[in-house]
Structures are given as structure tokens and as C-alpha cells.
Design a protein around this motif. Structure first.
Motif, PDB file in Angstrom:
ATOM      1  N   GLU A 113       0.892  -0.619  -0.133  1.00  0.00           N
ATOM      2  CA  GLU A 113      -0.281   0.245  -0.115  1.00  0.00           C
ATOM      3  C   GLU A 113       0.511   1.261   0.123  1.00  0.00           C
ATOM      4  O   GLU A 113       0.489   2.089   0.010  1.00  0.00           O
ATOM      5  CB  GLU A 113      -1.074  -0.070   1.269  1.00  0.00           C
ATOM      6  N   ASN A 114       2.415   0.843   0.140  1.00  0.00           N
ATOM      7  CA  ASN A 114       2.916   2.035  -0.474  1.00  0.00           C
ATOM      8  C   ASN A 114       3.976   2.765  -1.344  1.00  0.00           C
ATOM      9  O   ASN A 114       4.339   3.387  -1.313  1.00  0.00           O
ATOM     10  CB  ASN A 114       3.908   2.491   1.366  1.00  0.00           C
ATOM     11  N   LEU A 115       4.044   1.374  -2.011  1.00  0.00           N
ATOM     12  CA  LEU A 115       4.696   1.895  -2.877  1.00  0.00           C
ATOM     13  C   LEU A 115       3.706   2.669  -3.727  1.00  0.00           C
ATOM     14  O   LEU A 115       2.898   3.074  -3.901  1.00  0.00           O
ATOM     15  CB  LEU A 115       4.320  -0.031  -3.877  1.00  0.00           C
ATOM     16  N   HIS A 116       5.191   3.667  -4.842  1.00  0.00           N
ATOM     17  CA  HIS A 116       4.774   4.710  -5.662  1.00  0.00           C
ATOM     18  C   HIS A 116       5.545   5.100  -5.549  1.00  0.00           C
ATOM     19  O   HIS A 116       7.308   4.772  -5.961  1.00  0.00           O
ATOM     20  CB  HIS A 116       4.272   5.938  -4.536  1.00  0.00           C
ATOM     21  N   LEU A 117       6.190   6.051  -6.587  1.00  0.00           N
ATOM     22  CA  LEU A 117       7.359   6.747  -7.550  1.00  0.00           C
ATOM     23  C   LEU A 117       7.411   7.749  -6.938  1.00  0.00           C
ATOM     24  O   LEU A 117       6.630   8.993  -7.772  1.00  0.00           O
ATOM     25  CB  LEU A 117       6.987   5.788  -9.232  1.00  0.00           C
ATOM     26  N   THR A 118       8.841   8.133  -6.499  1.00  0.00           N
ATOM     27  CA  THR A 118       8.667   9.374  -5.484  1.00  0.00           C
ATOM     28  C   THR A 118       9.336   9.817  -6.606  1.00  0.00           C
ATOM     29  O   THR A 118      10.527   9.993  -7.086  1.00  0.00           O
ATOM     30  CB  THR A 118       9.596   9.659  -4.901  1.00  0.00           C
ATOM     31  N   LEU A 119       8.424  11.620  -7.299  1.00  0.00           N
ATOM     32  CA  LEU A 119       9.461  12.604  -7.841  1.00  0.00           C
ATOM     33  C   LEU A 119      10.620  13.574  -7.016  1.00  0.00           C
ATOM     34  O   LEU A 119      10.936  14.472  -7.998  1.00  0.00           O
ATOM     35  CB  LEU A 119       8.002  12.880  -9.117  1.00  0.00           C
ATOM     36  N   ALA A 120       9.439  14.228  -6.219  1.00  0.00           N
ATOM     37  CA  ALA A 120      10.584  15.247  -5.620  1.00  0.00           C
ATOM     38  C   ALA A 120      10.153  15.015  -4.121  1.00  0.00           C
ATOM     39  O   ALA A 120       8.527  14.923  -3.918  1.00  0.00           O
ATOM     40  CB  ALA A 120       9.670  16.792  -6.064  1.00  0.00           C
ATOM     41  N   PHE A 121      11.218  15.001  -3.108  1.00  0.00           N
ATOM     42  CA  PHE A 121      10.509  15.246  -1.921  1.00  0.00           C
ATOM     43  C   PHE A 121      10.481  17.211  -1.276  1.00  0.00           C
ATOM     44  O   PHE A 121      11.710  17.272  -1.796  1.00  0.00           O
ATOM     45  CB  PHE A 121      11.818  14.049  -0.786  1.00  0.00           C
TER      46      PHE A 121
END
Length: 66
Positions: A53-61
Motif C-alpha cells: 500500500e506504500n509503493l509509489h514512484l517519488t518524483l520530488a521530496f
């Protein structure tokens, strides 16, 4: 693309949230990543594996905020 806020910890004042921009993944992509994580785990690769449920592709922190 969505802005996602997640709890990253607590300090003396309260909860610290991490804010970032991310691409949410399709169910098919998540299934493939979980399958790969499970194979690595079974092969003895140790690390911090991400819950589905926490999988994603981070683009910018963006940063951490109370």
C-alpha cells in the motif's frame, strides 16, 4: 501525479509528516514489485521492504513538516 503526505516520525512537539510528489502505481506494477521483493527476501537479501500500500514512484521530496 499526486502530492502525498506520510508520517515519518514523532518529535517532542508531535507528528512529523514527509511531503512529496509521487506517481501512484497500477495494481499490476505493484504485484510485480511485491513478487520481486518476495523473491529477493527468499534468496536472503535483507533490507527494508516496502508494504504494497506504500509503493509509489517519488518524483520530488518537498520536506518534513510538523
Amino acid at each position: 501525479m499526486r502530492a502525498i503526505v506520510t508520517v515519518v516520525g514523532k518529535d517532542k512537539v508531535g507528528i512529523i509528516a514527509g511531503v512529496f510528489l509521487a506517481i501512484l502505481l497500477s495494481d499490476e506494477m505493484k504485484d510485480a514489485l511485491i513478487h520481486t521483493q518476495n523473491r529477493w527476501y527468499d534468496a536472503g537479501v535483507r533490507g527494508n521492504y516496502t508494504e504494497e500500500e506504500n509503493l509509489h514512484l517519488t518524483l520530488a521530496f518537498i520536506g518534513e513538516y510538523p
